[in-house]
Design a protein around this motif. Structure first.
Motif, PDB file in Angstrom:
ATOM      1  N   ARG A 107      10.258  35.340  33.317  1.00 22.89           N
ATOM      2  CA  ARG A 107       9.553  36.385  34.074  1.00 22.89           C
ATOM      3  C   ARG A 107       8.536  37.089  33.181  1.00 22.89           C
ATOM      4  O   ARG A 107       7.418  37.396  33.610  1.00 22.89           O
ATOM      5  CB  ARG A 107      10.577  37.397  34.616  1.00 22.89           C
ATOM      6  CG  ARG A 107       9.983  38.518  35.478  1.00 22.89           C
ATOM      7  CD  ARG A 107       9.511  37.984  36.809  1.00 22.89           C
ATOM      8  NE  ARG A 107       8.959  39.011  37.678  1.00 22.89           N
ATOM      9  CZ  ARG A 107       9.656  39.680  38.601  1.00 22.89           C
ATOM     10  NH1 ARG A 107      10.959  39.456  38.737  1.00 22.89           N
ATOM     11  NH2 ARG A 107       9.079  40.553  39.391  1.00 22.89           N
ATOM     12  N   ASN A 108       8.898  37.322  31.929  1.00 23.86           N
ATOM     13  CA  ASN A 108       7.992  37.998  31.006  1.00 23.86           C
ATOM     14  C   ASN A 108       6.750  37.161  30.725  1.00 23.86           C
ATOM     15  O   ASN A 108       5.618  37.680  30.754  1.00 23.86           O
ATOM     16  CB  ASN A 108       8.719  38.309  29.700  1.00 23.86           C
ATOM     17  CG  ASN A 108       7.825  39.019  28.698  1.00 23.86           C
ATOM     18  OD1 ASN A 108       7.279  40.081  28.981  1.00 23.86           O
ATOM     19  ND2 ASN A 108       7.659  38.423  27.526  1.00 23.86           N
ATOM     20  N   ASN A 111       4.556  37.083  33.806  1.00 27.82           N
ATOM     21  CA  ASN A 111       3.847  38.352  34.004  1.00 27.82           C
ATOM     22  C   ASN A 111       2.618  38.453  33.106  1.00 27.82           C
ATOM     23  O   ASN A 111       1.562  38.939  33.530  1.00 27.82           O
ATOM     24  CB  ASN A 111       4.778  39.527  33.727  1.00 27.82           C
ATOM     25  CG  ASN A 111       5.796  39.737  34.833  1.00 27.82           C
ATOM     26  OD1 ASN A 111       5.648  39.202  35.930  1.00 27.82           O
ATOM     27  ND2 ASN A 111       6.835  40.504  34.550  1.00 27.82           N
ATOM     28  N   GLN A 115      -1.061  38.826  34.777  1.00 29.11           N
ATOM     29  CA  GLN A 115      -1.710  40.127  34.628  1.00 29.11           C
ATOM     30  C   GLN A 115      -3.044  40.042  33.886  1.00 29.11           C
ATOM     31  O   GLN A 115      -3.810  41.004  33.869  1.00 29.11           O
ATOM     32  CB  GLN A 115      -0.761  41.094  33.914  1.00 29.11           C
ATOM     33  CG  GLN A 115       0.422  41.515  34.789  1.00 29.11           C
ATOM     34  CD  GLN A 115       1.486  42.285  34.030  1.00 29.11           C
ATOM     35  OE1 GLN A 115       1.309  42.627  32.859  1.00 29.11           O
ATOM     36  NE2 GLN A 115       2.604  42.542  34.685  1.00 29.11           N
ATOM     37  N   TRP A 163       6.826  36.506  42.326  1.00 31.29           N
ATOM     38  CA  TRP A 163       6.630  37.263  41.084  1.00 31.29           C
ATOM     39  C   TRP A 163       5.175  37.672  40.862  1.00 31.29           C
ATOM     40  O   TRP A 163       4.892  38.617  40.140  1.00 31.29           O
ATOM     41  CB  TRP A 163       7.069  36.420  39.879  1.00 31.29           C
ATOM     42  CG  TRP A 163       8.541  36.251  39.719  1.00 31.29           C
ATOM     43  CD1 TRP A 163       9.537  36.796  40.465  1.00 31.29           C
ATOM     44  CD2 TRP A 163       9.196  35.467  38.708  1.00 31.29           C
ATOM     45  NE1 TRP A 163      10.766  36.397  40.005  1.00 31.29           N
ATOM     46  CE2 TRP A 163      10.587  35.594  38.914  1.00 31.29           C
ATOM     47  CE3 TRP A 163       8.739  34.686  37.655  1.00 31.29           C
ATOM     48  CZ2 TRP A 163      11.524  34.960  38.106  1.00 31.29           C
ATOM     49  CZ3 TRP A 163       9.663  34.038  36.848  1.00 31.29           C
ATOM     50  CH2 TRP A 163      11.047  34.176  37.069  1.00 31.29           C
ATOM     51  N   THR A 165       1.300  38.912  40.764  1.00 31.25           N
ATOM     52  CA  THR A 165       0.643  40.176  41.065  1.00 31.25           C
ATOM     53  C   THR A 165      -0.195  40.040  42.329  1.00 31.25           C
ATOM     54  O   THR A 165      -0.558  38.942  42.746  1.00 31.25           O
ATOM     55  CB  THR A 165      -0.264  40.602  39.899  1.00 31.25           C
ATOM     56  OG1 THR A 165      -1.202  39.536  39.630  1.00 31.25           O
ATOM     57  CG2 THR A 165       0.542  40.877  38.647  1.00 31.25           C
TER      58      THR A 165
END
Length: 310
Positions: A107-108, A111, A115, A163, A165
């Motif tokens: 997940r990190n 992201n 992003q 997940w 954005t």
């Protein structure tokens, strides 16, 4: 422009077929004149944990006398990613992650990739491994019960899409090798990137646009289902999409041809699918647009949207 390949390999396979790093190099060389004319700076990062593969790739790159000197590293993925993550998205970036399983895109990591507003990425997963081993692999991702084996990559991609954005386009494509299902996940912040991806996907799979194997067999379509006591037949993905699109237009949830264009891309369809929907709504007397203001399915819809008149 920046390019990051975290599992680059030796550059070519045992038969001399180019891998992702040489494909990238060859594409850049073919556009060298344009790149130079426009004054674009090129930065390339190649990484592979196997030092011998990196040495071979260095040799192949040296033969080509590249005008851009790649940066080479021989680190495991976590170390390599941490080393350059602050550089990703500093200018237009394309990230390749050819992982052998599913564990590296946490997940990190996901992201960070989503992003970075000027970053596109593509990564590969061994989707059926997750289906077989459950929480032993990628425990952050939960599969619902009774997932069909042929749908495993579709379900995995849906989790990444969840997940992502807002405004991020996520595409996917399933690949079957012997008894295993693999797949790729593509991400872009720009609609044109998603459009290009889907053009390739639908060319490879005209039925669904998402697999190199049959996901909607004719025999499956013949199975009866019962809804509100009435028998019927299972509908194909394209049929469901067109019906949903018509409902969204009639309810004014989608108000312009740009809204429709982006809705199609977001849901994995090329916008041309809307053409039949527009024509049917017009024949039914629902769509009131005159010929001069008729909704379009081309990129013009994004550049100068037309209001859909109901």
């Amino acid at each position: 422009m920046q390019f990051f390949d975290f599992f680059c390999g030796p550059g070519e396979d045992s038969r001399g077929e180019p891998g992702s790093p040489l494909i990238l190099i060859n594409e850049l060389l073919s556009e060298q004149a344009t790149i130079t004319q426009r004054g674009h700076a090129i930065r390339i990062f190649f990484n592979d944990q196997d030092a011998a593969k990196i040495e071979n790739l260095k040799r192949l790159c040296s033969i080509k006398s590249l005008p851009w000197q790649p940066r080479f590293e021989s680190l495991d993925f976590a170390d390599a990613f941490n080393k350059v993550k602050s550089e990703i998205g500093v200018g237009p970036s394309l990230v390749f992650i050819d992982q052998s399983g599913v564990k590296h895109i946490t997940r990190n990591v996901f992201n960070i990739l989503t992003q970075a507003g000027t970053t596109d990425f593509i990564f590969f997963t061994a989707s059926s491994f997750k289906w077989r081993f459950g929480d032993l692999l990628a425990p952050e991702i939960e599969f619902p019960e009774n997932v069909s084996y042929t749908d495993v990559h579709r379900i995995l991609a849906a989790k990444y899409r969840e997940w992502a954005t807002a405004g991020m386009f996520i595409g996917h494509f399933s690949i079957k090798k012997k008894s295993n299902i693999y797949g790729l996940v593509f991400g872009s912040h720009h609609w044109r990137g998603m459009q290009k991806f889907l053009e390739i996907a639908w060319k490879l799979d005209p039925a669904c646009g998402e697999a190199d194997y049959e996901m909607e067999a004719d025999t499956v379509q013949g199975l009866l289902y019962f809804e509100e006591g009435k028998p019927g037949f299972k509908k194909r993905k394209i049929e469901v999409c067109r019906e949903k699109l018509a409902e969204l237009i009639k309810s004014r949830a989608l108000k312009t041809d740009k809204d429709v264009f982006l809705h199609c891309l977001t849901n994995g369809f090329l916008p041309r699918i809307a053409k039949d929907v527009y024509m049917r709504l017009r024949e039914d007397g629902v769509l009131k647009n005159a010929k001069a203001t008729f909704p379009r399915c081309s990129a013009d819809a994004v550049k100068s949207p037309r209001r859909i008149e109901i």
